[in-house]
Design a protein around this motif. Structure first.
Motif, short mmCIF file in Angstrom:
data_model
loop_
_atom_site.label_atom_id
_atom_site.label_comp_id
_atom_site.label_asym_id
_atom_site.label_seq_id
_atom_site.Cartn_x
_atom_site.Cartn_y
_atom_site.Cartn_z
N MET A 1 0.84 -1.17 0.00
CA MET A 1 0.00 0.00 0.00
C MET A 1 0.89 1.23 0.00
N THR A 2 0.59 2.20 -0.85
CA THR A 2 1.36 3.44 -0.89
C THR A 2 0.65 4.50 -0.07
N GLN A 3 1.44 5.43 0.48
CA GLN A 3 0.88 6.50 1.28
C GLN A 3 0.87 7.79 0.48
N SER A 4 -0.13 8.59 0.73
CA SER A 4 -0.15 9.93 0.15
C SER A 4 0.97 10.74 0.77
N CYS A 5 1.62 11.59 -0.04
CA CYS A 5 2.69 12.41 0.51
C CYS A 5 2.12 13.52 1.39
N ASN A 6 0.80 13.61 1.48
CA ASN A 6 0.18 14.59 2.37
C ASN A 6 -0.33 13.97 3.66
N SER A 7 -0.07 12.67 3.87
CA SER A 7 -0.55 12.01 5.08
C SER A 7 0.39 12.27 6.25
N ASP A 8 -0.17 12.23 7.46
CA ASP A 8 0.64 12.41 8.66
C ASP A 8 1.68 11.31 8.79
N ALA A 9 1.31 10.08 8.44
CA ALA A 9 2.25 8.96 8.55
C ALA A 9 3.45 9.17 7.63
N PHE A 10 3.20 9.67 6.43
CA PHE A 10 4.29 9.94 5.48
C PHE A 10 5.24 10.98 6.06
N HIS A 11 4.70 12.07 6.57
CA HIS A 11 5.53 13.13 7.12
C HIS A 11 6.29 12.67 8.36
N ARG A 44 20.50 23.99 15.13
CA ARG A 44 20.16 25.41 15.33
C ARG A 44 18.81 25.76 14.72
N TYR A 45 18.29 24.89 13.84
CA TYR A 45 17.02 25.14 13.15
C TYR A 45 16.10 23.92 13.28
N PRO A 46 15.63 23.64 14.49
CA PRO A 46 14.81 22.44 14.68
C PRO A 46 13.53 22.48 13.85
N GLY A 47 13.15 21.32 13.30
CA GLY A 47 11.94 21.21 12.52
C GLY A 47 12.06 21.73 11.10
N GLN A 48 13.26 22.14 10.70
CA GLN A 48 13.48 22.64 9.36
C GLN A 48 14.67 21.90 8.75
N ALA A 49 14.81 22.02 7.46
CA ALA A 49 15.93 21.39 6.75
C ALA A 49 16.81 22.49 6.16
N THR A 50 18.05 22.14 5.91
CA THR A 50 18.98 23.05 5.24
C THR A 50 19.38 22.42 3.92
N ARG A 51 19.22 23.19 2.84
CA ARG A 51 19.67 22.72 1.52
C ARG A 51 21.09 23.24 1.34
N LEU A 52 22.02 22.32 1.10
CA LEU A 52 23.43 22.64 0.93
C LEU A 52 23.83 22.39 -0.52
N TYR A 53 24.35 23.40 -1.17
CA TYR A 53 24.76 23.30 -2.57
C TYR A 53 26.24 22.97 -2.66
N LEU A 60 17.78 27.77 4.28
CA LEU A 60 16.90 27.19 5.29
C LEU A 60 15.56 26.90 4.63
N MET A 61 15.05 25.68 4.81
CA MET A 61 13.83 25.23 4.15
C MET A 61 12.79 24.83 5.19
N LYS A 62 11.52 24.99 4.81
CA LYS A 62 10.43 24.45 5.64
C LYS A 62 9.48 23.71 4.73
N LEU A 63 8.76 22.76 5.29
CA LEU A 63 7.81 21.97 4.53
C LEU A 63 6.44 22.62 4.57
N ASP A 64 5.89 22.89 3.39
CA ASP A 64 4.51 23.34 3.28
C ASP A 64 3.67 22.06 3.22
N VAL A 69 5.41 20.55 -0.46
CA VAL A 69 6.63 21.06 -1.09
C VAL A 69 7.50 21.75 -0.05
N LEU A 70 8.81 21.79 -0.33
CA LEU A 70 9.73 22.55 0.51
C LEU A 70 9.79 23.99 0.01
N ILE A 71 9.82 24.93 0.94
CA ILE A 71 9.86 26.35 0.62
C ILE A 71 11.12 26.95 1.24
#
Length: 81
Positions: A1-11, A44-53, A60-64, A69-71
């Protein structure tokens, strides 16, 4: 079974995978060497991700959750190491 990427379990699964720190970073270095950005966590940025090039730029990124999507929150200073 696949999960929706908008489900709480997926996140929850993504968050758990991001928080795990059980690798040596070799795969991340391969991605950077190939010219691709990577996503890391930073206590230093709990609950967020950092995109490193490959050129050292960082964003600094956050999940919408509603759109699944990441913003970009803001640019960060490059890492000096």
């Amino acid at each position: 079974m696949t999960q929706s990427c908008n489900s709480d379990a997926f996140h929850d699964a993504i968050a758990a995978a991001i928080e795990r720190d059980d690798d040596d970073g070799a795969e991340a270095q391969r991605h950077l060497a190939a010219g691709r950005a990577i996503y890391i966590t930073d206590p230093r940025y709990p609950g967020q991700a950092t995109r490193l090039y490959p050129d050292g730029r960082r964003e600094l990124m956050k999940l919408d959750v509603e759109r699944g999507v990441l913003i970009v929150v803001r640019a960060l200073d490059p890492i000096d190491d």
